[in-house]
Design a protein around this motif. Structure first.
Motif, mmCIF file in Angstrom:
data_model
loop_
_atom_site.group_PDB
_atom_site.id
_atom_site.type_symbol
_atom_site.label_atom_id
_atom_site.label_comp_id
_atom_site.label_asym_id
_atom_site.label_seq_id
_atom_site.Cartn_x
_atom_site.Cartn_y
_atom_site.Cartn_z
ATOM 1 N N MET A 62 61.323 76.525 10.805
ATOM 2 C CA MET A 62 61.044 77.845 11.356
ATOM 3 C C MET A 62 59.589 78.183 11.067
ATOM 4 S SD MET A 62 62.885 81.466 10.527
ATOM 5 C CE MET A 62 62.641 81.329 8.785
ATOM 6 N N THR A 63 58.908 78.703 12.074
ATOM 7 C CA THR A 63 57.498 79.012 11.922
ATOM 8 C C THR A 63 57.284 80.512 12.058
ATOM 9 O OG1 THR A 63 57.133 76.924 13.060
ATOM 10 C CG2 THR A 63 55.206 78.249 12.641
ATOM 11 N N VAL A 64 57.541 81.241 10.969
ATOM 12 C CA VAL A 64 57.258 82.671 10.910
ATOM 13 C C VAL A 64 56.390 82.889 9.681
ATOM 14 C CG1 VAL A 64 58.200 84.999 10.719
ATOM 15 C CG2 VAL A 64 59.449 83.284 12.021
ATOM 16 N N ILE A 65 55.198 83.460 9.915
ATOM 17 C CA ILE A 65 54.269 83.694 8.812
ATOM 18 C C ILE A 65 53.922 85.173 8.750
ATOM 19 C CG2 ILE A 65 53.302 81.362 8.917
ATOM 20 C CD1 ILE A 65 50.889 82.577 10.420
ATOM 21 N N ASN A 66 53.423 85.610 7.615
ATOM 22 C CA ASN A 66 52.908 86.967 7.473
ATOM 23 C C ASN A 66 51.395 86.898 7.533
ATOM 24 O OD1 ASN A 66 55.295 88.654 7.020
ATOM 25 N ND2 ASN A 66 55.573 87.368 5.231
ATOM 26 N N VAL A 67 50.799 87.793 8.319
ATOM 27 C CA VAL A 67 49.342 87.841 8.405
ATOM 28 C C VAL A 67 48.863 89.230 8.025
ATOM 29 C CG1 VAL A 67 49.127 85.997 10.115
ATOM 30 C CG2 VAL A 67 49.388 88.341 10.901
ATOM 31 N N ASN A 68 47.587 89.285 7.651
ATOM 32 C CA ASN A 68 46.965 90.551 7.280
ATOM 33 C C ASN A 68 45.496 90.505 7.674
ATOM 34 O OD1 ASN A 68 45.570 89.139 5.160
ATOM 35 N ND2 ASN A 68 47.445 89.270 3.960
ATOM 36 N N GLU A 69 44.769 91.534 7.303
ATOM 37 C CA GLU A 69 43.371 91.612 7.720
ATOM 38 C C GLU A 69 42.520 90.496 7.128
ATOM 39 O OE1 GLU A 69 42.356 95.742 7.014
ATOM 40 O OE2 GLU A 69 43.654 96.373 8.655
ATOM 41 N N SER A 70 42.902 89.952 5.984
ATOM 42 C CA SER A 70 42.080 88.910 5.366
ATOM 43 C C SER A 70 42.321 87.517 5.960
ATOM 44 C CB SER A 70 42.283 88.880 3.850
ATOM 45 O OG SER A 70 43.600 88.499 3.535
ATOM 46 N N ASN A 71 43.519 87.256 6.512
ATOM 47 C CA ASN A 71 43.780 85.906 7.043
ATOM 48 C C ASN A 71 44.018 85.879 8.557
ATOM 49 O OD1 ASN A 71 46.418 86.834 7.369
ATOM 50 N ND2 ASN A 71 47.325 85.395 5.932
ATOM 51 N N PHE A 72 43.859 87.002 9.242
ATOM 52 C CA PHE A 72 44.167 87.099 10.673
ATOM 53 C C PHE A 72 43.321 86.126 11.501
ATOM 54 C CE2 PHE A 72 44.048 88.995 14.933
ATOM 55 C CZ PHE A 72 45.381 89.272 15.137
ATOM 56 N N LYS A 73 42.018 86.085 11.246
ATOM 57 C CA LYS A 73 41.155 85.201 12.036
ATOM 58 C C LYS A 73 41.592 83.746 11.890
ATOM 59 C CE LYS A 73 36.320 83.941 12.876
ATOM 60 N NZ LYS A 73 36.630 82.553 13.153
ATOM 61 N N GLN A 74 41.799 83.304 10.653
ATOM 62 C CA GLN A 74 42.174 81.914 10.407
ATOM 63 C C GLN A 74 43.554 81.597 10.986
ATOM 64 O OE1 GLN A 74 42.874 80.977 6.328
ATOM 65 N NE2 GLN A 74 43.214 78.813 6.720
ATOM 66 N N GLN A 75 44.556 82.454 10.702
ATOM 67 C CA GLN A 75 45.942 82.165 11.084
ATOM 68 C C GLN A 75 46.244 82.418 12.564
ATOM 69 O OE1 GLN A 75 48.317 80.847 9.153
ATOM 70 N NE2 GLN A 75 47.087 80.775 7.312
ATOM 71 N N VAL A 76 45.531 83.357 13.186
ATOM 72 C CA VAL A 76 45.855 83.753 14.564
ATOM 73 C C VAL A 76 44.756 83.334 15.544
ATOM 74 C CG1 VAL A 76 46.365 85.702 16.102
ATOM 75 C CG2 VAL A 76 47.278 85.671 13.765
ATOM 76 N N LEU A 77 43.551 83.828 15.333
ATOM 77 C CA LEU A 77 42.480 83.597 16.305
ATOM 78 C C LEU A 77 42.021 82.148 16.346
ATOM 79 C CD1 LEU A 77 40.380 86.839 15.731
ATOM 80 C CD2 LEU A 77 42.234 86.446 17.368
ATOM 81 N N ASP A 78 42.029 81.465 15.206
ATOM 82 C CA ASP A 78 41.560 80.076 15.146
ATOM 83 C C ASP A 78 42.697 79.055 15.220
ATOM 84 O OD1 ASP A 78 39.029 81.151 14.847
ATOM 85 O OD2 ASP A 78 38.963 80.870 12.683
ATOM 86 N N ALA A 79 43.918 79.492 15.488
ATOM 87 C CA ALA A 79 45.078 78.591 15.497
ATOM 88 C C ALA A 79 45.011 77.592 16.654
ATOM 89 C CB ALA A 79 46.366 79.399 15.592
ATOM 90 N N ASP A 80 45.589 76.412 16.422
ATOM 91 C CA ASP A 80 45.622 75.357 17.436
ATOM 92 C C ASP A 80 46.735 75.558 18.460
ATOM 93 O OD1 ASP A 80 43.474 74.024 16.248
ATOM 94 O OD2 ASP A 80 44.800 72.866 14.939
ATOM 95 N N VAL A 81 47.757 76.319 18.100
ATOM 96 C CA VAL A 81 48.877 76.601 19.010
ATOM 97 C C VAL A 81 48.915 78.106 19.262
ATOM 98 C CG1 VAL A 81 50.246 74.622 18.245
ATOM 99 C CG2 VAL A 81 50.555 76.847 17.150
ATOM 100 N N PRO A 82 49.585 78.544 20.336
ATOM 101 C CA PRO A 82 49.710 79.983 20.566
ATOM 102 C C PRO A 82 50.399 80.670 19.379
ATOM 103 C CG PRO A 82 50.388 78.767 22.517
ATOM 104 C CD PRO A 82 50.205 77.757 21.407
ATOM 105 N N VAL A 83 49.980 81.899 19.101
ATOM 106 C CA VAL A 83 50.547 82.684 18.008
ATOM 107 C C VAL A 83 51.042 84.009 18.580
ATOM 108 C CG1 VAL A 83 50.128 83.785 15.775
ATOM 109 C CG2 VAL A 83 48.956 81.636 16.345
ATOM 110 N N LEU A 84 52.330 84.273 18.388
ATOM 111 C CA LEU A 84 52.925 85.538 18.816
ATOM 112 C C LEU A 84 52.901 86.479 17.624
ATOM 113 C CD1 LEU A 84 54.352 87.123 21.080
ATOM 114 C CD2 LEU A 84 56.515 86.241 20.177
ATOM 115 N N VAL A 85 52.059 87.514 17.700
ATOM 116 C CA VAL A 85 51.922 88.459 16.597
ATOM 117 C C VAL A 85 52.879 89.628 16.831
ATOM 118 C CG1 VAL A 85 50.375 89.970 15.308
ATOM 119 C CG2 VAL A 85 49.521 87.790 16.213
ATOM 120 N N ASP A 86 53.723 89.852 15.842
ATOM 121 C CA ASP A 86 54.677 90.961 15.849
ATOM 122 C C ASP A 86 54.060 92.092 15.028
ATOM 123 O OD1 ASP A 86 56.883 92.651 15.738
ATOM 124 O OD2 ASP A 86 57.937 91.439 14.239
#
Length: 107
Positions: free
Chosen positions: A1-25
């Motif tokens: 299962m690929t569900v992660i928690n993101v915040n203001e400090s890791n958003f760029k790395q985990q979401v914007l720079d990701a190699d696959v699409p990221v669905l942000v809830d």
């Protein structure tokens, strides 16, 4: 299962720079419809493992990102692909509807 928690400090790395699409809830602890979406998103993540990452962002703890992406109603789902918003879904919905909403964006 690929569900992660993101915040203001890791958003760029985990979401914007990701190699696959990221669905942000974009969600909040007090939001009933947000809690109802959690198992739907987990099922969706399992069905699309390796093709999409689900990232949960608490709007109360990350108000700058909520404002930056103009979150006015939650739950709000934004699909990021290559650093850009590729699709948006506002409000809780069953998995079948989520599949339709994101068809063409997630393999």
């Amino acid at each position: 299962m690929t569900v992660i928690n993101v915040n203001e400090s890791n958003f760029k790395q985990q979401v914007l720079d990701a190699d696959v699409p990221v669905l942000v809830d974009f969600w909040a602890e007090w939001c009933g419809p947000c809690r109802a979406m959690a198992p739907v998103l987990e099922d969706y993540a399992n069905d699309h493992a390796g093709k999409v990452v689900i990232a949960k962002l608490n709007v109360d703890e990350n108000p700058n990102l909520a404002g930056q992406y103009r979150i006015t109603s939650i739950p709000a789902l934004k699909l990021f692909s290559k650093g850009e918003v590729a699709a948006e879904v506002i409000g809780a919905r069953p998995k079948a509807q989520l599949e339709k909403d994101l068809a063409g964006h997630v393999a």
